[in-house]
Design an enzyme around this catalytic site. Sequence first.
Site, short mmCIF file in Angstrom:
data_model
loop_
_atom_site.label_atom_id
_atom_site.label_comp_id
_atom_site.label_asym_id
_atom_site.label_seq_id
_atom_site.Cartn_x
_atom_site.Cartn_y
_atom_site.Cartn_z
N LYS A 1 0.87 -1.18 0.00
CA LYS A 1 0.00 0.00 0.00
C LYS A 1 0.90 1.23 0.00
O LYS A 1 1.95 1.25 0.66
CB LYS A 1 -0.88 -0.03 1.26
CG LYS A 1 -1.90 1.09 1.36
CD LYS A 1 -2.75 0.91 2.62
CE LYS A 1 -3.83 1.98 2.76
NZ LYS A 1 -4.66 1.79 3.98
N SER B 1 -9.72 1.85 3.08
CA SER B 1 -8.85 2.60 2.20
C SER B 1 -7.83 1.74 1.44
O SER B 1 -7.25 2.21 0.47
CB SER B 1 -8.10 3.66 3.01
OG SER B 1 -7.25 3.05 3.96
N SER C 1 -9.89 -0.53 7.28
CA SER C 1 -9.34 -0.42 5.92
C SER C 1 -8.65 -1.64 5.35
O SER C 1 -8.30 -1.65 4.17
CB SER C 1 -8.36 0.74 5.86
OG SER C 1 -9.08 1.94 5.71
N1 GLN Z 1 -13.03 4.22 6.68
C1 GLN Z 1 -12.43 4.61 7.92
C2 GLN Z 1 -12.01 6.06 7.83
O1 GLN Z 1 -12.29 6.64 6.86
C3 GLN Z 1 -11.26 3.72 8.24
C4 GLN Z 1 -10.06 4.03 7.44
C5 GLN Z 1 -8.91 3.16 7.80
O2 GLN Z 1 -9.05 2.13 8.42
N2 GLN Z 1 -7.73 3.62 7.42
O3 GLN Z 1 -11.42 6.61 8.70
#
Ligand code: GLN
Length: 492
Positions: free
Chosen positions: A81, A156, A180
């Site tokens: 990532k 994400s 994410s």
């Molecule tokens: N969707 C969640 C957020 O927007 C989690 C994101 C993540 O785990 N990096 O914060």
Amino acid sequence: MTLESLTYASATELSSGLRTAEISAVELTQACIDVIAKQNPAVNAVITLCQESALTEAKAADLRLREGSAGPLTGIPLLHKDIFCTRNVATTCASKMLANFIPPYDATVVSRLRAAGTVMLGKTNMDEFAMGSSTETSVFGVTRNPWDLNCVPGGSSGGAAAAVAAGFTPLGTGTDTGGSIRQPASLCGITGLKPTYGRVSRLGIIAFASSLDQAGPMTRTVEDAALMLQAMSGVDAGDSTSADLEVPDFSGGLNQPISGLRIGIPKEYFSQNLDQRVADKIHQALDELVKEGAELVDIDLPHTEQGIATYYIIAPAEASTNLSRYDGVRFGHRCESPLSLTDLYERSRSEGFGEEVQRRILVGTYALSAGFYDAYFKKAQQVRRLISEDFQKAFEHCDVIAGPAAPGPAFPLGAKSDDPLAMYLEDVYTLSVNLAGLPGLSIPAGLVDGMPVGLQLIGRSFDEATLLRVGHRFQLCTDHHHAKPVLGGASQ
Ligand code: GLN
């Protein structure tokens, strides 16, 4: 082995092919590069391809394989990532703010996986600064779900999930602050593990919310997740929150039976928010585990609903602090011809950060400001404690907790982009796990109208081994993890 069978094989299968010299690491790496070249224009999961260095690393892996000094991950391709610092390779967090950042060092996760002999193919797309659930906020454009190119892959870590699902690579890394890894794993039909907070070093991972962030494996099988976790885990002098605990032999414990294991079912995870078709798949999955000897027990996680509000105070508060370093002076994009210092800060940050990141900074700064700290941040910390205690009490009655990873299957691109609250609800079943610091695993549990859904398993602190054991047992008696998309069309 055909090209397709090579790039859809698990790391465990590939590893034995490499050892018996049925394939070479160079051939395997080239096969992945070919698939990426062909399919990435449609999926947009990979944003940096390291063709040359990957082939050099593959040659070195072949040498180790021939010498007999190879480990189980030697010669296995992987994608990181784009939140992990990679030495001499652009690391952007999918933001204009970091568009020109070339780190001088590797994140600990990257260096450990390198030391394990993996071949780095490149970097994957993500929501900007890991804020989001759909991989639609990247400065490099959206990633598409390989099961239906009109749908999001989740986020994400959507680039990693889509890349594994599309057969670009057997292994990807992700990070999970509120879901994410698990939510995109669910939406793309792959295996994703968020380890216990502290299991994996955060050194060199661009910080979002430091008390919640954790890196983990994104793979086709639980067996591969165990291999990767083994290589990633362990204390790191460079991260004082990494846990100085012995790392168990994750692969060694996989085949133990699950008879007598108590699986807790939180009723709050099966409320009206959950798509009924997903609920049916989860119940079918639980039936399989019961056939294997597990026992289901009803449990309560009464503060589940407060999880969202709590997370969306704490995560933005920490993000606003972490992101203050990108000011155009010390780090990040700098605007052209500033008129004053204030103008420099304002324009650099307004130009460098996208809309969602700016929203988080505003919310976080507000929640931390002197007049509101007690009402918001302190209160959120208190509710965070209650959420942790809910889990502790639940684990007095069960050994793992099971439920959905996401409230529904993948949704169409754009469907939630204008509605941040609808997007935040995607993580209703995942983010309390981060607030409590626990490990969580999402594994494929079948298809709903042709789109994958994931079963989530939540474990006690530092008990990834039990999650992996249950997940592996499930994959031994089902074949959902073998389903693969025909790019953009029906499943095979
Ligand atoms: N969707 C969640 C957020 O927007 C989690 C994101 C993540 O785990 N990096 O914060």
